[in-house]
Motif scaffolding. Structure first.
Motif, PDB file in Angstrom:
ATOM      1  N   GLU A 182       0.914  -0.997  -0.102  1.00  0.00           N
ATOM      2  CA  GLU A 182      -0.459   0.121  -0.036  1.00  0.00           C
ATOM      3  C   GLU A 182       0.969   1.476  -0.056  1.00  0.00           C
ATOM      4  OE1 GLU A 182      -3.789  -0.072   2.406  1.00  0.00           O
ATOM      5  OE2 GLU A 182      -3.577  -2.088   2.934  1.00  0.00           O
ATOM      6  N   THR A 183       0.406   2.016  -0.399  1.00  0.00           N
ATOM      7  CA  THR A 183       0.843   3.558  -0.661  1.00  0.00           C
ATOM      8  C   THR A 183       1.028   4.148   0.710  1.00  0.00           C
ATOM      9  OG1 THR A 183       0.389   4.127  -2.896  1.00  0.00           O
ATOM     10  CG2 THR A 183       1.218   5.993  -1.480  1.00  0.00           C
ATOM     11  N   HIS A 184       2.005   4.768   1.382  1.00  0.00           N
ATOM     12  CA  HIS A 184       2.586   5.209   2.651  1.00  0.00           C
ATOM     13  C   HIS A 184       3.286   6.686   2.433  1.00  0.00           C
ATOM     14  CE1 HIS A 184       0.647   1.425   4.468  1.00  0.00           C
ATOM     15  NE2 HIS A 184       2.173   1.010   3.626  1.00  0.00           N
ATOM     16  N   PHE A 185       3.421   7.516   3.582  1.00  0.00           N
ATOM     17  CA  PHE A 185       3.842   8.567   3.801  1.00  0.00           C
ATOM     18  C   PHE A 185       4.827   7.879   5.410  1.00  0.00           C
ATOM     19  CE2 PHE A 185      -0.264  10.248   4.292  1.00  0.00           C
ATOM     20  CZ  PHE A 185       0.457  10.994   5.838  1.00  0.00           C
ATOM     21  N   GLU A 200       3.714   9.256  11.925  1.00  0.00           N
ATOM     22  CA  GLU A 200       2.216   8.791  11.716  1.00  0.00           C
ATOM     23  C   GLU A 200       2.061   8.873  10.073  1.00  0.00           C
ATOM     24  OE1 GLU A 200      -1.074  10.602  11.559  1.00  0.00           O
ATOM     25  OE2 GLU A 200      -0.565  12.748  11.614  1.00  0.00           O
ATOM     26  N   CYS A 201       1.026   7.681   9.571  1.00  0.00           N
ATOM     27  CA  CYS A 201       0.440   7.815   8.273  1.00  0.00           C
ATOM     28  C   CYS A 201      -1.019   7.975   8.136  1.00  0.00           C
ATOM     29  CB  CYS A 201       1.461   6.342   7.202  1.00  0.00           C
ATOM     30  SG  CYS A 201       0.853   6.471   6.482  1.00  0.00           S
ATOM     31  N   TYR A 202      -0.890   8.575   7.634  1.00  0.00           N
ATOM     32  CA  TYR A 202      -2.917   9.134   7.848  1.00  0.00           C
ATOM     33  C   TYR A 202      -3.937   8.281   6.442  1.00  0.00           C
ATOM     34  CZ  TYR A 202      -1.780  13.686   6.245  1.00  0.00           C
ATOM     35  OH  TYR A 202      -1.336  14.900   6.361  1.00  0.00           O
ATOM     36  N   VAL A 203      -2.707   7.635   5.909  1.00  0.00           N
ATOM     37  CA  VAL A 203      -3.547   6.805   4.481  1.00  0.00           C
ATOM     38  C   VAL A 203      -4.226   5.725   4.965  1.00  0.00           C
ATOM     39  CG1 VAL A 203      -2.977   5.972   2.629  1.00  0.00           C
ATOM     40  CG2 VAL A 203      -1.425   7.556   2.968  1.00  0.00           C
ATOM     41  N   LYS A 204      -5.359   5.793   4.662  1.00  0.00           N
ATOM     42  CA  LYS A 204      -6.627   5.296   5.096  1.00  0.00           C
ATOM     43  C   LYS A 204      -6.401   3.486   3.752  1.00  0.00           C
ATOM     44  CE  LYS A 204      -9.249   8.438   3.927  1.00  0.00           C
ATOM     45  NZ  LYS A 204     -10.418   8.777   3.325  1.00  0.00           N
ATOM     46  N   PHE A 230      -7.495   4.785   8.519  1.00  0.00           N
ATOM     47  CA  PHE A 230      -6.641   4.923   8.743  1.00  0.00           C
ATOM     48  C   PHE A 230      -5.286   4.620   9.176  1.00  0.00           C
ATOM     49  CE2 PHE A 230      -9.259   9.014   9.872  1.00  0.00           C
ATOM     50  CZ  PHE A 230      -8.953  10.273   8.383  1.00  0.00           C
ATOM     51  N   HIS A 231      -4.351   4.710   8.837  1.00  0.00           N
ATOM     52  CA  HIS A 231      -2.714   3.324   8.947  1.00  0.00           C
ATOM     53  C   HIS A 231      -2.838   3.851  10.698  1.00  0.00           C
ATOM     54  CE1 HIS A 231      -2.372   3.082   4.673  1.00  0.00           C
ATOM     55  NE2 HIS A 231      -2.985   2.444   4.579  1.00  0.00           N
ATOM     56  N   ASN A 232      -3.056   5.371  10.942  1.00  0.00           N
ATOM     57  CA  ASN A 232      -2.362   5.258  12.444  1.00  0.00           C
ATOM     58  C   ASN A 232      -2.903   4.443  13.078  1.00  0.00           C
ATOM     59  OD1 ASN A 232      -4.912   7.109  12.446  1.00  0.00           O
ATOM     60  ND2 ASN A 232      -3.576   9.341  12.330  1.00  0.00           N
ATOM     61  N   GLY A 285      -1.706   1.019  13.720  1.00  0.00           N
ATOM     62  CA  GLY A 285       0.030   0.136  13.856  1.00  0.00           C
ATOM     63  C   GLY A 285       0.908   1.660  13.225  1.00  0.00           C
ATOM     64  N   MET A 286       0.304   2.594  12.484  1.00  0.00           N
ATOM     65  CA  MET A 286       0.956   4.214  12.008  1.00  0.00           C
ATOM     66  C   MET A 286       1.404   4.774  12.281  1.00  0.00           C
ATOM     67  SD  MET A 286       1.378   2.897   7.352  1.00  0.00           S
ATOM     68  CE  MET A 286       2.954   3.119   7.469  1.00  0.00           C
ATOM     69  N   ALA A 287       1.856   4.512  14.028  1.00  0.00           N
ATOM     70  CA  ALA A 287       1.695   5.643  14.445  1.00  0.00           C
ATOM     71  C   ALA A 287       2.871   5.144  15.831  1.00  0.00           C
ATOM     72  CB  ALA A 287       0.693   6.295  15.643  1.00  0.00           C
TER      73      ALA A 287
HETATM   74 CU   LIG Z   1       0.282   4.509   5.684  1.00  0.00          CU
END
Ligand SMILES: [Cu+2]
Length: 312
Positions: A69-72, A153-157, A163-165, A168-170
């Motif tokens: 998946e896409t993330h930042f 954090e990453c807040y892609v969905k 939300f990814h955060n 686990g993405m926090a």
């Molecule tokens: Cu993400």
């Protein structure tokens, strides 16, 4: 022979420390030296794998997205005393509940949920990070950080709107008082971004390794509660710029959600930085069509969507 050998040996005693000092000097000047200091952040699925503590000052991050998946990654500097536990209790739920309501078509109730965000959330300082990174890509981003407690954090969905955060993405990151002692890279292309003029770049972009400096002339809170950032996107022939533009707004039910639009590959960039600061982004460019875009609503009308070509 004896005296000669003696002279030879004693000259070595003199020369060796001298050579050693030159060697040390060359080591510290070598451009490759910088690579030793790169802080790696890896996403395998829905996670951030990295060290927990880093020095302050200039740091280069290599964000590697091994997932599908896409993330930042974005670094949020928290006000004194607030931690990841506070975010999990008081910040992530209003965003998720609001988003769920918006997804159900209840925009008014959804945006009302965001009023439940605690007052301290508005003291969080977005302090940079990578731009969006497509699966199996990476972003080499350099930013300057003050000491403090940060949340990465990453807040892609996800496809279901979560939300990814919240998945686990926090992750907490401590930036210590000790300075890294590093300098920023030398830019090959200088860019400016602001709420009033959008993305400003005055030179053609050549193929090969480029180091972009991005000066954030100002920073504001856009309609979707985030600031402007800079993302580099590779465009295929079938890429649809309107689809890309509307995808870049997380508050839209179809925005910043898996799957990313067809025909675009996110190559990273520099995430939201405070007014008056500069971030750097290094990338090896192949010939082709590209776009710069900010993760804000209506990017084109803000001059925050700009296409360009890299010639062969
Ligand atoms: Cu993400």
């Amino acid at each position: 022979m004896k005296p000669l050998k003696k002279i030879y040996c004693s000259s070595l005693v003199v020369i060796f420390p001298f050579l050693f000092i030159i060697f040390l000097f060359m080591q510290s000047c070598s451009p490759d030296k910088k690579k030793d200091h790169v802080i790696e952040i890896v996403t395998e699925v829905m996670d951030f794998q990295s060290v927990d503590t880093i020095p302050s000052g200039w740091n280069t991050f290599n964000y590697i997205n091994k997932s599908n998946e896409t993330h930042f990654f974005l670094l949020d500097k928290y006000p004194a005393g607030k931690t990841l536990e506070d975010a999990e209790k008081e910040v992530i739920p209003p965003f998720q509940n609001g988003m769920d309501l918006i997804n159900e078509g209840n925009d008014e109730e959804g945006f009302a949920e965001f009023n439940k965000l605690p007052a301290w959330f508005f003291e969080v300082l977005f302090s940079g990070g990578s731009g969006l990174v497509s699966p199996k890509n990476s972003s080499l981003t350099t930013i300057k950080l003050e000491p403090g407690y940060y949340i990465m954090e990453c807040y892609v969905k996800m496809a279901n709107g979560t939300f990814h955060n919240a998945m686990g993405m926090a992750k907490a990151l401590i930036v210590t008082e000790e300075d890294s002692g590093h300098l920023p890279p030398e830019a090959s292309v200088e860019m400016t971004i602001s709420s009033t003029e959008g993305i400003i770049i005055n030179v053609p972009i050549a193929r090969g390794l480029q180091t972009f400096s991005i000066y954030f002339k100002d920073q504001i809170t856009h309609e979707n509660f985030v600031g402007h950032d800079l993302n580099l996107v590779k465009l295929s022939d079938d890429a649809n710029l309107e689809a890309l533009e509307s995808w870049m707004n997380w508050a839209d039910p179809k925005g910043l959600i898996t799957p990313a639009p067809d025909g675009v590959t996110f190559l990273g960039g520099v995430n939201d930085l405070p007014e008056g600061t500069t971030g750097y982004f290094e990338v090896n460019l192949e010939p082709g069509n590209y776009a710069w875009i900010s993760e804000v609503p209506n990017a084109a009308s803000k001059n925050m969507l700009k296409t360009f070509s890299v010639e062969d």
